[in-house]
Structures are given as C-alpha cells and as structure tokens.
Design a protein around this motif. Structure first.
Motif, PDB file in Angstrom:
ATOM      1  N   ALA A  51     -55.561  32.247 177.864  1.00 12.59           N
ATOM      2  CA  ALA A  51     -54.218  31.721 178.121  1.00 12.59           C
ATOM      3  C   ALA A  51     -54.040  31.194 179.538  1.00 12.59           C
ATOM      4  O   ALA A  51     -53.606  30.057 179.744  1.00 12.59           O
ATOM      5  N   HIS A  52     -54.347  32.011 180.534  1.00 18.51           N
ATOM      6  CA  HIS A  52     -54.092  31.599 181.916  1.00 18.51           C
ATOM      7  C   HIS A  52     -54.897  30.356 182.287  1.00 18.51           C
ATOM      8  O   HIS A  52     -54.458  29.549 183.111  1.00 18.51           O
ATOM      9  N   GLN A  53     -56.036  30.191 181.673  1.00 16.79           N
ATOM     10  CA  GLN A  53     -56.924  29.088 182.019  1.00 16.79           C
ATOM     11  C   GLN A  53     -56.506  27.764 181.393  1.00 16.79           C
ATOM     12  O   GLN A  53     -56.911  26.702 181.879  1.00 16.79           O
ATOM     13  N   ILE A  86     -50.275  23.633 185.800  1.00 15.58           N
ATOM     14  CA  ILE A  86     -50.025  23.299 184.400  1.00 15.58           C
ATOM     15  C   ILE A  86     -51.295  23.399 183.571  1.00 15.58           C
ATOM     16  O   ILE A  86     -51.251  23.353 182.339  1.00 15.58           O
ATOM     17  N   ALA A  87     -52.444  23.537 184.246  1.00 17.60           N
ATOM     18  CA  ALA A  87     -53.746  23.670 183.579  1.00 17.60           C
ATOM     19  C   ALA A  87     -53.943  22.545 182.558  1.00 17.60           C
ATOM     20  O   ALA A  87     -53.755  21.378 182.888  1.00 17.60           O
ATOM     21  N   ASP A 420     -62.375  21.695 179.394  1.00 19.75           N
ATOM     22  CA  ASP A 420     -62.385  22.082 180.804  1.00 19.75           C
ATOM     23  C   ASP A 420     -61.087  22.792 181.158  1.00 19.75           C
ATOM     24  O   ASP A 420     -60.008  22.428 180.671  1.00 19.75           O
ATOM     25  N   ASN A 421     -61.188  23.785 182.031  1.00 21.35           N
ATOM     26  CA  ASN A 421     -60.003  24.578 182.349  1.00 21.35           C
ATOM     27  C   ASN A 421     -60.101  25.161 183.751  1.00 21.35           C
ATOM     28  O   ASN A 421     -60.995  24.819 184.515  1.00 21.35           O
ATOM     29  N   PHE A 422     -59.172  26.045 184.059  1.00 25.05           N
ATOM     30  CA  PHE A 422     -59.132  26.719 185.359  1.00 25.05           C
ATOM     31  C   PHE A 422     -60.102  27.895 185.322  1.00 25.05           C
ATOM     32  O   PHE A 422     -59.843  28.905 184.665  1.00 25.05           O
ATOM     33  N   GLU A 423     -61.222  27.740 186.002  1.00 24.98           N
ATOM     34  CA  GLU A 423     -62.288  28.745 185.925  1.00 24.98           C
ATOM     35  C   GLU A 423     -62.130  29.794 187.030  1.00 24.98           C
ATOM     36  O   GLU A 423     -62.966  29.955 187.913  1.00 24.98           O
TER      37      GLU A 423
END
Length: 461
Positions: A51-53, A86-87, A420-423
């Motif tokens: 979720a957060h990512q 906003i990822a 791709d996301n917030f790693e």
C-alpha cells in the motif's frame, strides 16, 4: 608443537564441517535447458504490491514521518530526499491497474491494506476507507483476479508508534483489533491472508541498521521486536480462525530468506559472521514456526528465549520472499563485524544484489522443513536498464520448478512488483516493476524484459 598441530587439525575439521553442511550451490547454466517450463495445473501466477509504495497519500504512518525527517547529521532519510507522495496513485487507478494484471495473464494479486488509513486514530475506523477496499476487492474478483491481502507491510499508524509499536508485547492487542475488524468485513470474499510481511526485515532494518523507522541501533531490541511480530502473527492467526469464515480461510506469514555465505570459505571468522547473521535473520523465525521456540544467546549482542508450542500450528502456508544471497567478510569492528563483498563473476542488480537463482532453490529446500505449503510471495529484480530482467525471471522460475519436480509443495508465485514504486529507503531509484511508471503523468508501460513472465505463464498452461 603437538598442541599447534592439534589446533590446526581442529581448525581444519571445523572448516570442513561448515563447508559440507552449508555448501554454496552453483549450477552450470550453459548445460541447463530452461525452455518450456511446465507447471502443475493448479499452480497459480501473480504479482504483488504494498500500500505505502503504490497507493499514494499515506500521510498518517511512521514512514510518512520518516520521509519528512532528517538523521543525526541533518541528512534526509530517503535517497535524494525523495518522498512517497502520490506514488503510483493506485488508490485512484486500481481499475486501470487491474487491466495491467489481466494483460500479464496472472490470476492472483497480493496487496496490502493500509492500517493508518483504516484506523487513523486509535479505535476510530474510517468507513470511507473500508468502503474503498471493499470496492477494490470486489473489482478484482469481478475480473477473475484472486486477492491475497497482507495485513502488515512495514507501516504502522503514528498513534501506534507513539505507544511503542511492536517494541512492546502489550501493544499486539491493537494490531489484533485492526486485523479482526478488517477480516470481519472482507473475509466473505477474501480467502487468502498474509499476517505480517518480513518480520526480520522490519526488525533488522528498523532496530539494528537504523535504515528504516524508528532508526534505532540496538541488537537486543531488534530481536525483541522480531519476537513480538512472530507472536503477533500467532495471535492474529488464532483469533481469525475463530471468527466467521476463519475455517475456510488460508492464513500465513511472509518471510524473506537470504543466505549468508562466507567470502572466504577457509576463514573461520567469516563463517562465524555468517552463522550469527543467519541465526538472527533466518533461524529465529524457522525455529519459532517449526518448534515454537526462540533461543538466541550471543554474548554481548543478543540474549532471548521464548517458547509457545501453539506457534507450530499457527500458519496454513509459508510465504517465501527471495531475492539473493550475501557474501560476508569478517572485520574487527565493534559496531559492524562484517562487510558485504561481491565476487568477480557476480551479475549485479541495481540493488547491489547478485542474480543467484540457485538461492531460491536453496531457500525452498530449507522452508519445506517447516512442513507447510509454500507460496513465493515476492521475487523480482531492480533493473532500470531492463537488460537483466528476462534472464532473472526465467532462471529464478526454473529454480522454483526444479524444487516442484522434486516434490516440494510450492503452490504459486508472485513477481515483485506490478509496477515501479516507492522502494522504501531507496526512494524511486529502484525499478522493480513489470510496468514502468512515468511519475509525472502516471503512465504505465510494459517493459520488454517483462514479456518473459507473460511467455512463461503461457508456457506453463
């Protein structure tokens, strides 16, 4: 002189024992045929997110606070001072992203639900957020995508952290209350649940290396947090199983496995560094899940004993996350007794992991001793250039199939990650996604290397 010879003999025997007991498996890939990978009919394919990512606007959890703080030197916590923000805006784009799942040909999707959005204040649940996840779940099922829900994937609500988070065993009751609330709402449609994602990563990174929140560096506290997360898993499992739809639900834990191999197989100190690391990172969880026991006694480092025989029964499947192994080289340092080294012929990923598919095979062989069905809940590569992804996917999946052909009960595979996301501490620099994301306009695009996954899924049918 006799004493010296005797000590040399003892040293040689010990080194020989370690080398025989913990071999570093290497296959001759030039002679391996990894084409036409056929899987059992009931084997399933999926991809995973957290979720957060991906969701965006997770502004009420410990990671949001972490991203907006600095370390003791005044430097940003996240690489290049990046923020999740906003990822991928998956919160609003989940219908579009469901179409991406369908184009891959997968039948399953592992996602987490954000505790801090559902329960932004202690004991107060946001009905609009609960409705959102209901809509998401229903939409996935409508499109023939089976959801696997993760209840805890690294993030805590701010209010929970202020109470001490998982540092205190007494706080587990708050997590159980959250789990029971969402299970009562979604369990009619959702039959597959992951309690906690990677308790060893959460504890080591947050309480030993200090790279994750809360940024503490206390080995004993790291072990206590790890223990409390394992206890939380057991208690959540027991509570959910007693609820309506509990008997018909499959509930498991997700653990990352990483092998620690010595940089110098003749060096006893390298071996000691590996065995200590494995004890804390891997064996602690394995012993708890298999025997209901935790026993660690490393002088001046960690001392922890715990026993609960009910833990042996408290999981329906083992979720295995696997990426790579590490070579350790001992060094004389009070605060960091080893360093990671890379071998000359290692093929690196962007995350400074090596491509080591034999390690997935090794991990599966170890996990099978727990005696539970295995699901590969994460496996993927950070590859911005997209020049190693194809090789990674085929070889790791081949390693998994090799275990299945030998009789290991591996039921499914989730590639990490959909896009791709917030790693986490790496920010947006690491590109794990099957789909690239343009974070300026949220455009998703299938990577060329990702087509290998689609090909394998089609081959497997």
């Amino acid at each position: 002189m006799i004493l010296l010879y005797f000590l040399i003999l003892i040293y040689v025997v010990i080194i020989a024992y370690f080398n025989l007991k913990y071999p570093e498996l290497r296959w001759k890939w030039d002679s391996i045929n990894d084409s036409n990978l056929k899987f059992p009919k009931n084997f399933f394919w999926g991809t995973a997110t957290a979720a957060h990512q991906v969701e965006g606007n997770c502004e009420n959890n410990n990671w949001y606070d972490w991203e907006n703080s600095v370390d003791e030197k005044g430097l940003p916590r996240i690489k290049n001072n990046q923020k999740s923000g906003i990822a991928c805006d998956h919160w609003n784009n989940y219908k579009q992203d469901t179409e991406l799942l369908k184009k891959l040909g997968v039948s399953h999707y592992r996602l987490s639900i954000e505790w801090s959005k559902i329960e932004p204040l202690q004991g107060e649940f946001d009905q609009s957020v609960l409705n959102h996840y209901s809509d998401l779940i229903s939409y996935l099922i409508k499109n023939n995508i089976t959801p696997y829900i993760t209840l805890h994937h690294f993030t805590n609500p701010c209010w929970f952290d202020k109470l001490g988070g998982f540092e205190k065993k007494s706080n587990i009751k708050y997590f159980k209350n959250f789990c029971k609330t969402v299970f009562s709402i979604y369990s009619k449609e959702v039959k597959n649940w992951c309690t906690i994602n990677e308790p060893e990563v959460f504890s080591v990174m947050g309480y030993f290396t200090g790279i994750f929140p809360p940024g503490k560096k206390n080995p004993q506290l790291a072990a206590i947090v790890h223990r409390n997360l394992l206890i939380a898993h057991t208690e959540v499992y027991q509570e959910l199983k007693k609820m309506k739809n509990g008997d018909s639900s499959s509930i498991g834990i997700v653990k990352n496995v990483m092998q620690f191999d010595p940089a110098r197989r003749w060096n006893l100190f390298d071996w000691i560094a590996c065995r200590v690391s494995d004890l804390v990172y891997n064996e602690m969880s394995f012993s708890y899940l298999k025997y209901g026991k935790i026993k660690i006694n490393i002088p001046f480092f960690i001392k922890l004993f715990y026993e609960d025989k009910q833990a042996v029964k408290a999981t329906d499947f083992f979720g295995l996350n696997y990426y790579s192994h590490i070579h350790l080289k001992f060094k004389f340092d009070k605060y960091e007794f080893f360093e990671n080294v890379y071998l000359k012929n290692d093929t690196m990923t962007d995350m400074e992991y090596t491509i080591y598919p034999e390690g997935l095979y090794r991990a599966i062989q170890r996990v099978k001793l727990i005696g539970k069905p295995i699901i590969i809940t994460e496996n993927g590569i950070a590859d911005k250039k997209d020049d190693r992804r194809k090789l990674f996917i085929r070889r790791y999946i081949y390693a998994m199939l090799r275990s299945i052909k030998e009789g290991v009960n591996v039921k499914g595979y989730f590639y990490w990650t959909l896009m791709d996301n917030f790693e986490w501490a790496e920010g947006y620099d690491m590109k794990f996604g099957l789909y690239s994301v343009d974070f300026e306009n949220q455009e998703r695009k299938l990577r060329e290397g990702s087509k290998e996954y689609i090909k394998i899924i089609n081959e497997s049918k």
